[in-house]
Design a protein around this motif. Structure first.
Motif, PDB file in Angstrom:
ATOM      1  N   VAL A 201       0.836  -1.198   0.000  1.00 54.39           N
ATOM      2  CA  VAL A 201       0.000   0.000   0.000  1.00 54.39           C
ATOM      3  C   VAL A 201       0.870   1.248   0.000  1.00 54.39           C
ATOM      4  O   VAL A 201       0.585   2.230  -0.698  1.00 54.39           O
ATOM      5  CB  VAL A 201      -0.957  -0.007   1.209  1.00 54.39           C
ATOM      6  N   ASP A 202       1.957   1.222   0.798  1.00 53.96           N
ATOM      7  CA  ASP A 202       2.901   2.338   0.837  1.00 53.96           C
ATOM      8  C   ASP A 202       3.446   2.620  -0.557  1.00 53.96           C
ATOM      9  O   ASP A 202       3.372   3.742  -1.079  1.00 53.96           O
ATOM     10  CB  ASP A 202       4.028   1.977   1.809  1.00 53.96           C
ATOM     11  N   ARG A 203       4.011   1.600  -1.197  1.00 55.24           N
ATOM     12  CA  ARG A 203       4.639   1.787  -2.497  1.00 55.24           C
ATOM     13  C   ARG A 203       3.623   2.202  -3.561  1.00 55.24           C
ATOM     14  O   ARG A 203       3.879   3.107  -4.367  1.00 55.24           O
ATOM     15  CB  ARG A 203       5.340   0.495  -2.920  1.00 55.24           C
ATOM     16  N   LEU A 204       2.477   1.546  -3.575  1.00 52.03           N
ATOM     17  CA  LEU A 204       1.452   1.904  -4.550  1.00 52.03           C
ATOM     18  C   LEU A 204       0.958   3.332  -4.333  1.00 52.03           C
ATOM     19  O   LEU A 204       0.698   4.062  -5.299  1.00 52.03           O
ATOM     20  CB  LEU A 204       0.273   0.934  -4.469  1.00 52.03           C
ATOM     21  N   SER A 205       0.816   3.735  -3.066  1.00 52.89           N
ATOM     22  CA  SER A 205       0.327   5.076  -2.765  1.00 52.89           C
ATOM     23  C   SER A 205       1.274   6.132  -3.316  1.00 52.89           C
ATOM     24  O   SER A 205       0.843   7.145  -3.884  1.00 52.89           O
ATOM     25  CB  SER A 205       0.159   5.258  -1.253  1.00 52.89           C
ATOM     26  N   VAL A 206       2.584   5.912  -3.164  1.00 54.04           N
ATOM     27  CA  VAL A 206       3.561   6.869  -3.682  1.00 54.04           C
ATOM     28  C   VAL A 206       3.460   6.959  -5.205  1.00 54.04           C
ATOM     29  O   VAL A 206       3.388   8.052  -5.784  1.00 54.04           O
ATOM     30  CB  VAL A 206       4.990   6.470  -3.260  1.00 54.04           C
ATOM     31  N   ILE A 207       3.443   5.793  -5.864  1.00 52.89           N
ATOM     32  CA  ILE A 207       3.392   5.769  -7.326  1.00 52.89           C
ATOM     33  C   ILE A 207       2.099   6.395  -7.838  1.00 52.89           C
ATOM     34  O   ILE A 207       2.100   7.229  -8.759  1.00 52.89           O
ATOM     35  CB  ILE A 207       3.524   4.322  -7.838  1.00 52.89           C
ATOM     36  N   LEU A 208       0.976   6.004  -7.225  1.00 58.16           N
ATOM     37  CA  LEU A 208      -0.313   6.509  -7.681  1.00 58.16           C
ATOM     38  C   LEU A 208      -0.475   7.995  -7.402  1.00 58.16           C
ATOM     39  O   LEU A 208      -1.097   8.715  -8.190  1.00 58.16           O
ATOM     40  CB  LEU A 208      -1.436   5.720  -7.011  1.00 58.16           C
TER      41      LEU A 208
ATOM     42  N   VAL B  28       1.939  10.212  -7.437  1.00 59.96           N
ATOM     43  CA  VAL B  28       2.687  10.909  -8.474  1.00 59.96           C
ATOM     44  C   VAL B  28       1.852  10.976  -9.757  1.00 59.96           C
ATOM     45  O   VAL B  28       1.728  12.023 -10.398  1.00 59.96           O
ATOM     46  CB  VAL B  28       4.031  10.208  -8.741  1.00 59.96           C
ATOM     47  N   GLY B  29       1.272   9.837 -10.144  1.00 58.50           N
ATOM     48  CA  GLY B  29       0.422   9.822 -11.327  1.00 58.50           C
ATOM     49  C   GLY B  29      -0.785  10.724 -11.179  1.00 58.50           C
ATOM     50  O   GLY B  29      -1.204  11.390 -12.139  1.00 58.50           O
ATOM     51  N   MET B  30      -1.352  10.764  -9.960  1.00 60.85           N
ATOM     52  CA  MET B  30      -2.527  11.588  -9.731  1.00 60.85           C
ATOM     53  C   MET B  30      -2.182  13.075  -9.835  1.00 60.85           C
ATOM     54  O   MET B  30      -2.966  13.863 -10.373  1.00 60.85           O
ATOM     55  CB  MET B  30      -3.131  11.280  -8.367  1.00 60.85           C
ATOM     56  N   VAL B  31      -1.005  13.459  -9.340  1.00 58.11           N
ATOM     57  CA  VAL B  31      -0.596  14.860  -9.449  1.00 58.11           C
ATOM     58  C   VAL B  31      -0.443  15.250 -10.920  1.00 58.11           C
ATOM     59  O   VAL B  31      -0.897  16.321 -11.349  1.00 58.11           O
ATOM     60  CB  VAL B  31       0.725  15.098  -8.687  1.00 58.11           C
ATOM     61  N   VAL B  32       0.198  14.390 -11.700  1.00 62.90           N
ATOM     62  CA  VAL B  32       0.379  14.672 -13.127  1.00 62.90           C
ATOM     63  C   VAL B  32      -0.981  14.798 -13.824  1.00 62.90           C
ATOM     64  O   VAL B  32      -1.225  15.743 -14.587  1.00 62.90           O
ATOM     65  CB  VAL B  32       1.222  13.568 -13.793  1.00 62.90           C
ATOM     66  N   ALA B  33      -1.888  13.845 -13.553  1.00 67.43           N
ATOM     67  CA  ALA B  33      -3.215  13.884 -14.169  1.00 67.43           C
ATOM     68  C   ALA B  33      -4.007  15.097 -13.689  1.00 67.43           C
ATOM     69  O   ALA B  33      -4.759  15.710 -14.455  1.00 67.43           O
ATOM     70  CB  ALA B  33      -3.979  12.599 -13.857  1.00 67.43           C
TER      71      ALA B  33
ATOM     72  N   VAL C 152      -8.701   9.997 -15.677  1.00 67.51           N
ATOM     73  CA  VAL C 152      -7.551   9.346 -15.042  1.00 67.51           C
ATOM     74  C   VAL C 152      -7.343   9.881 -13.640  1.00 67.51           C
ATOM     75  O   VAL C 152      -7.102   9.116 -12.694  1.00 67.51           O
ATOM     76  CB  VAL C 152      -6.280   9.553 -15.897  1.00 67.51           C
ATOM     77  N   PHE C 153      -7.446  11.216 -13.490  1.00 61.70           N
ATOM     78  CA  PHE C 153      -7.300  11.790 -12.158  1.00 61.70           C
ATOM     79  C   PHE C 153      -8.366  11.253 -11.209  1.00 61.70           C
ATOM     80  O   PHE C 153      -8.061  10.849 -10.075  1.00 61.70           O
ATOM     81  CB  PHE C 153      -7.395  13.315 -12.223  1.00 61.70           C
ATOM     82  N   ALA C 154      -9.612  11.241 -11.645  1.00 56.49           N
ATOM     83  CA  ALA C 154     -10.698  10.751 -10.792  1.00 56.49           C
ATOM     84  C   ALA C 154     -10.471   9.289 -10.410  1.00 56.49           C
ATOM     85  O   ALA C 154     -10.676   8.891  -9.257  1.00 56.49           O
ATOM     86  CB  ALA C 154     -12.039  10.916 -11.510  1.00 56.49           C
ATOM     87  N   PHE C 155     -10.035   8.484 -11.367  1.00 54.29           N
ATOM     88  CA  PHE C 155      -9.807   7.071 -11.104  1.00 54.29           C
ATOM     89  C   PHE C 155      -8.689   6.873 -10.081  1.00 54.29           C
ATOM     90  O   PHE C 155      -8.830   6.111  -9.119  1.00 54.29           O
ATOM     91  CB  PHE C 155      -9.463   6.346 -12.404  1.00 54.29           C
ATOM     92  N   LEU C 156      -7.556   7.575 -10.266  1.00 51.41           N
ATOM     93  CA  LEU C 156      -6.440   7.430  -9.331  1.00 51.41           C
ATOM     94  C   LEU C 156      -6.809   7.946  -7.948  1.00 51.41           C
ATOM     95  O   LEU C 156      -6.370   7.394  -6.929  1.00 51.41           O
ATOM     96  CB  LEU C 156      -5.216   8.176  -9.867  1.00 51.41           C
TER      97      LEU C 156
END
Length: 418
Positions: free
Chosen positions: A150-157, A159-164, A294-298
């Motif tokens: 959850v920690d690792r996924l949260s960081v990755i997601l 970052v993706g959410m900020v970009v989206a 994408v933002f809403a999904f993440l």
């Protein structure tokens, strides 16, 4: 990693503040954020920002109250242990019912919202219930595996959410109208024209829920150990990130869709897919639609992971399930089967679920933490300033819960702009 190994044990590297911050921010930023422009349409810009700031400070204060209470017990103890030991069995029963209700309602809302967003984004012809089922099962499996995942996924997601998020805001700006933000005057509700301040009352439970990550505090203590300063930094930075996201998202929604446009979204049911469709109608751009989707999904995914982690650890503690594989399987079934199945069978009711979650969240994430802090301060003869903060948090929780009972979802007394 073996799922029965705690993430902060053994020779594993010490978890970073960034990971905890992302867990907090990821838990907070989710379905609640996506509904805020719709819910806040009545009170509009000035009052919305005031309620946003108030909710930030009150929910941060109550989170620290939970943290201080939790640190009096061994890492791994959750609300069931902490509240029972601090306030007794009666309050613990009320707390348990409230925690379970909130977390199950949020998980239901995230399962429903995630399925709706995924189906809308990919243009799937599958029944929404089936999409929600697949969505919920996949994320539940990640939580079952380990907190580290959850920690690792949260960081990755995140970052993706900020970009989206940046891409979505940039795409919406050409349709943004500053004059919409200053739209004042009175609004029509039930045949009467009411000042905007009246619409503040019914929104408090929604903003409270949108800053609610408090079930993750015991998980952070379990993850970091009794490191109050580091956990405190995770709480502050995580909530600050969420607050900035909220302000940008709400103001952009106001400026693009206008007050009447948001009321039309509410009238359709207020699910995430309705909001996305409204944005696409205002600015018909396929690229923009994908960025917002994408933002809403993440946002929903990170929120599901954070809230699901809190629910998983709470169920494990309350039911005395061990951390070996058979025990974790039992925990996962009790924690995730009811909300995932409910989101599959009843895919609507998104906004109503968030509102009811806000009512119960006011009890266990605000009122009960204030009572635990009050008891501790009285025992140690604390100064009046600390007690004054307890009273402010307690009043905030009581008003939020009471206003939900007066909302259209229950007694239908308070006005809502829809």
């Amino acid at each position: 990693m073996d799922c029965k190994t705690a993430p902060n044990q053994g020779h594993a590297a010490a978890p970073s503040t960034l990971g905890g911050t992302m867990i907090v921010a990821g838990t907070v930023i989710g379905a609640g954020m996506l509904t805020l422009p719709i819910i806040a349409a009545g009170m509009w810009t000035g009052w919305t920002l005031a309620v946003l700031v108030l909710s930030f400070f009150m929910m941060r204060a109550s989170a620290h109250m939970i943290l201080r209470a939790n640190l009096r017990y061994a890492p791994g103890a959750s609300f069931d242990t902490v509240v029972r030991g601090t306030l007794g069995r009666g309050w613990n029963l009320l707390n348990g019912l409230s925690v379970g209700f909130v977390l199950y309602m949020l998980m239901y809302a995230y399962t429903s919202g995630g399925g709706a967003t995924l189906g809308h984004s990919l243009g799937l012809s599958w029944p929404q219930g089936l999409v929600s089922l697949c969505f919920g099962l996949l994320l539940a499996a990640c939580i079952f595996w380990s907190t580290r995942i959850v920690d690792r996924l949260s960081v990755i997601l995140m970052v993706g959410m900020v970009v989206a998020f940046v891409a979505a805001l940039a795409g919406m700006l050409p349709a943004f109208r500053v004059e919409h933000l200053g739209d004042g005057g009175t609004l029509v509700a039930g045949g009467e024209r009411l000042p905007r301040a009246w619409y503040v009352l019914a929104t408090l439970p929604y903003f409270l829920t949108s800053f609610c990550f408090h079930a993750s505090v015991p998980s952070l203590v379990k993850y970091y150990g009794p490191d109050e300063k580091r956990i405190g930094r995770c709480i502050f930075y995580g909530l600050l990130i969420a607050g900035l996201f909220y302000a940008a998202w709400i103001l952009t929604g106001f400026g693009v869709l206008s007050r009447e446009g948001l009321r039309a979204v509410y009238a359709q049911g207020g699910n995430i897919s309705h909001y996305l469709a409204a944005v696409e109608q205002v600015r018909a751009d396929a690229w923009l639609g994908q960025a917002v989707s994408v933002f809403a999904f993440l946002a929903v995914v990170t929120s599901f992971l954070g809230a699901g982690l809190g629910l998983f650890d709470y169920i494990a503690d309350a039911c005395s399930f061990d951390d070996r594989v058979p025990g974790r399987v039992k925990t996962a079934l009790v924690a995730f089967a009811p909300p995932v199945l409910a989101g599959t069978i009843f895919p609507d009711g998104f906004i109503m679920a968030i509102g009811f979650a806000g009512f119960a969240a006011a009890i266990w994430s605000v009122i009960i933490p204030a009572l635990m802090e009050w008891k501790s301060l009285l025992a140690h003869q604390a100064n009046r300033g600390r007690l004054a903060l307890v009273w402010l948090v307690l009043i905030y929780g009581l008003l939020s819960a009471g206003f939900h009972l007066l909302s259209p979802d229950v007694l239908d007394i308070l006005p809502v702009y829809r």
